[in-house]
Structure formats: structure tokens, C-alpha cells
Design a protein around this motif. Structure first.
Motif, PDB file in Angstrom:
ATOM      1  N   ASP A 109       0.905  -1.306   0.294  1.00  0.00           N
ATOM      2  CA  ASP A 109      -0.339  -0.150  -0.408  1.00  0.00           C
ATOM      3  C   ASP A 109       0.848   1.073  -0.099  1.00  0.00           C
ATOM      4  N   ASN A 110       0.885   1.683  -1.362  1.00  0.00           N
ATOM      5  CA  ASN A 110       1.311   3.366  -1.288  1.00  0.00           C
ATOM      6  C   ASN A 110       3.175   3.193  -1.602  1.00  0.00           C
ATOM      7  N   VAL A 111       3.482   2.849  -2.259  1.00  0.00           N
ATOM      8  CA  VAL A 111       4.720   1.898  -1.675  1.00  0.00           C
ATOM      9  C   VAL A 111       5.226   2.203  -3.720  1.00  0.00           C
ATOM     10  N   VAL A 112       5.731   2.585  -4.151  1.00  0.00           N
ATOM     11  CA  VAL A 112       6.973   2.345  -5.136  1.00  0.00           C
ATOM     12  C   VAL A 112       7.949   2.110  -5.712  1.00  0.00           C
ATOM     13  N   PHE A 113       8.676   1.502  -6.583  1.00  0.00           N
ATOM     14  CA  PHE A 113       9.557   0.643  -7.498  1.00  0.00           C
ATOM     15  C   PHE A 113      10.643   1.818  -7.516  1.00  0.00           C
ATOM     16  N   VAL A 114      11.836   2.073  -7.442  1.00  0.00           N
ATOM     17  CA  VAL A 114      12.698   2.741  -8.256  1.00  0.00           C
ATOM     18  C   VAL A 114      14.145   1.939  -8.417  1.00  0.00           C
ATOM     19  N   VAL A 115      14.161   2.373  -9.801  1.00  0.00           N
ATOM     20  CA  VAL A 115      15.762   1.959  -9.743  1.00  0.00           C
ATOM     21  C   VAL A 115      16.481   3.133  -9.919  1.00  0.00           C
ATOM     22  N   GLU A 116      17.507   3.261  -9.244  1.00  0.00           N
ATOM     23  CA  GLU A 116      18.726   4.256  -8.879  1.00  0.00           C
ATOM     24  C   GLU A 116      19.624   3.621  -9.882  1.00  0.00           C
ATOM     25  N   TYR A 143      14.227  -0.342   1.291  1.00  0.00           N
ATOM     26  CA  TYR A 143      13.504  -0.202   1.878  1.00  0.00           C
ATOM     27  C   TYR A 143      13.377   1.539   2.711  1.00  0.00           C
ATOM     28  N   ASP A 144      12.885   2.284   1.688  1.00  0.00           N
ATOM     29  CA  ASP A 144      12.631   3.404   2.340  1.00  0.00           C
ATOM     30  C   ASP A 144      11.154   4.176   2.651  1.00  0.00           C
ATOM     31  N   GLY A 145      10.758   3.937   4.019  1.00  0.00           N
ATOM     32  CA  GLY A 145       9.195   4.293   4.471  1.00  0.00           C
ATOM     33  C   GLY A 145       8.891   3.308   5.541  1.00  0.00           C
ATOM     34  N   TRP A 146       8.029   3.359   6.081  1.00  0.00           N
ATOM     35  CA  TRP A 146       6.540   2.921   7.603  1.00  0.00           C
ATOM     36  C   TRP A 146       7.135   1.915   6.708  1.00  0.00           C
ATOM     37  N   ALA A 147       7.148   0.497   7.807  1.00  0.00           N
ATOM     38  CA  ALA A 147       7.025  -1.058   7.527  1.00  0.00           C
ATOM     39  C   ALA A 147       5.180  -0.241   8.150  1.00  0.00           C
ATOM     40  N   LEU A 148       4.770  -1.885   7.490  1.00  0.00           N
ATOM     41  CA  LEU A 148       3.793  -2.352   7.286  1.00  0.00           C
ATOM     42  C   LEU A 148       2.657  -1.869   9.423  1.00  0.00           C
ATOM     43  N   THR A 149       3.939  -3.240   9.779  1.00  0.00           N
ATOM     44  CA  THR A 149       4.271  -2.471  11.531  1.00  0.00           C
ATOM     45  C   THR A 149       3.939  -1.316  12.653  1.00  0.00           C
ATOM     46  N   GLU A 172       0.689   2.526  12.406  1.00  0.00           N
ATOM     47  CA  GLU A 172      -0.435   3.042  13.854  1.00  0.00           C
ATOM     48  C   GLU A 172       0.123   5.164  12.915  1.00  0.00           C
ATOM     49  N   ARG A 173       1.554   5.268  13.357  1.00  0.00           N
ATOM     50  CA  ARG A 173       1.592   6.787  12.821  1.00  0.00           C
ATOM     51  C   ARG A 173       2.005   7.037  11.595  1.00  0.00           C
ATOM     52  N   TYR A 174       1.354   6.544  10.559  1.00  0.00           N
ATOM     53  CA  TYR A 174       1.950   6.724   9.504  1.00  0.00           C
ATOM     54  C   TYR A 174       0.222   8.267   8.810  1.00  0.00           C
ATOM     55  N   GLY A 175       0.393   8.390   8.486  1.00  0.00           N
ATOM     56  CA  GLY A 175      -0.902   9.450   8.212  1.00  0.00           C
ATOM     57  C   GLY A 175      -1.295   9.701   6.979  1.00  0.00           C
ATOM     58  N   VAL A 176      -2.170  10.440   6.496  1.00  0.00           N
ATOM     59  CA  VAL A 176      -3.100  10.996   5.530  1.00  0.00           C
ATOM     60  C   VAL A 176      -2.344  11.899   4.129  1.00  0.00           C
ATOM     61  N   GLY A 177      -1.616  11.171   3.224  1.00  0.00           N
ATOM     62  CA  GLY A 177      -1.826  12.797   2.540  1.00  0.00           C
ATOM     63  C   GLY A 177      -0.335  11.919   2.151  1.00  0.00           C
ATOM     64  N   GLU A 178       0.249  10.595   3.206  1.00  0.00           N
ATOM     65  CA  GLU A 178       1.406  10.541   3.436  1.00  0.00           C
ATOM     66  C   GLU A 178       2.215  10.496   1.747  1.00  0.00           C
ATOM     67  N   LEU A 179       3.769  10.640   1.824  1.00  0.00           N
ATOM     68  CA  LEU A 179       4.201  10.140   0.725  1.00  0.00           C
ATOM     69  C   LEU A 179       4.708   8.558  -0.265  1.00  0.00           C
ATOM     70  N   PRO A 180       4.637   8.331  -0.884  1.00  0.00           N
ATOM     71  CA  PRO A 180       4.770   7.348  -0.703  1.00  0.00           C
ATOM     72  C   PRO A 180       5.534   6.506  -0.534  1.00  0.00           C
ATOM     73  N   ASP A 181       6.008   5.624   0.481  1.00  0.00           N
ATOM     74  CA  ASP A 181       7.079   4.090   0.804  1.00  0.00           C
ATOM     75  C   ASP A 181       7.926   3.840  -0.968  1.00  0.00           C
ATOM     76  N   ARG A 182       9.427   3.682  -1.127  1.00  0.00           N
ATOM     77  CA  ARG A 182      10.226   3.814  -2.074  1.00  0.00           C
ATOM     78  C   ARG A 182      11.154   2.187  -1.728  1.00  0.00           C
ATOM     79  N   ILE A 183      10.780   1.518  -2.693  1.00  0.00           N
ATOM     80  CA  ILE A 183      11.916   0.048  -3.113  1.00  0.00           C
ATOM     81  C   ILE A 183      12.863   0.752  -4.012  1.00  0.00           C
ATOM     82  N   ILE A 184      13.268   0.701  -3.757  1.00  0.00           N
ATOM     83  CA  ILE A 184      14.780   1.174  -4.695  1.00  0.00           C
ATOM     84  C   ILE A 184      15.667  -0.203  -4.942  1.00  0.00           C
TER      85      ILE A 184
END
Length: 116
Positions: free
Chosen positions: A29-36, A50-56, A59-71
Motif C-alpha cells: 500500500d502506497n509503495v513505489v519501486f524505483v531503480v537508481e 526500503y525507504d518508508g514505514w513498515a506495515l507494523t 499506526e503513525r502513518y498519516g493521510v497524504g503521506e508520500l509513497p514509501d519506496r523500494i529502491i
């Protein structure tokens, strides 16, 4: 070092994503894949991040958050692989590893499972 263009590497990553089980991908959910090309520090030591908030921890994750990234880092993968079959295996392993971090699985557990 294996030689593969950025476009070809991205196509390979998409192929490997398509090969992953639906159960693994459907929960993202709300994750993008990026190649660098390389990690920010310029090293070739890191294959993925993995750059973001783990699903676990969401609970601190807010509305309108930028997507997490898997690089995935192209040059690091190319540096450790001798052929395309090995590259596909390494990209697959990196994808599973980073997706696991999304689900809250840490490196210690991934090592126990053989994915680190």
C-alpha cells in the motif's frame, strides 16, 4: 562486471516483480519501486533499500503521506552478477528482501529464512 542499460535493467525488474506471488504484492500500500544507479554514498555495497514505514509501524502513518519506496541499485547488481540468470536471481532476492521490510520483517529474521 555485467553490462545492462538502465532501460533493460528496469524491464528485468518489472519482469521479476510480475513473477512474485500475488499474496506478496497485493498487500503493498502506497509503495513505489524505483531503480537508481547507485546508493547515495556512491558505493556498490547496497543492492536495495526500503525507504518508508513498515506495515507494523503504520499506526503513525498519516493521510497524504508520500509513497514509501523500494529502491534497487542497478550498478551494484551488475557488479555482483556474471550473467543475466544470476542477475535475475539477485533482483528477485532483493525484491523479496525489501518487500519483507515493508511487512515489518527485519534483517535477522530474513537471514534465518535465507533471504539476507
Amino acid at each position: 562486471m555485467l553490462d545492462l542499460s538502465s532501460d533493460a535493467f528496469e524491464r528485468l525488474v518489472v519482469d521479476e516483480l510480475d513473477r512474485l506471488p500475488d499474496e506478496m504484492i497485493d498487500g503493498l500500500d502506497n509503495v513505489v519501486f524505483v531503480v537508481e544507479d547507485r546508493a547515495e554514498d556512491g558505493s556498490l555495497d547496497l543492492l536495495g533499500l526500503y525507504d518508508g514505514w513498515a506495515l507494523t509501524e503504520r499506526e503513525r502513518y498519516g493521510v497524504g503521506e508520500l509513497p514509501d519506496r523500494i529502491i534497487l541499485y542497478r550498478e551494484a547488481h551488475l557488479a555482483v552478477c556474471d550473467d543475466e540468470e544470476e542477475l535475475r536471481d539477485e533482483v528477485h532476492t532483493t525484491l523479496v528482501h525489501e518487500i519483507a521490510h515493508f511487512y515489518g520483517i527485519d534483517d535477522e529474521r530474513l537471514h534465518e529464512l535465507g533471504w539476507a
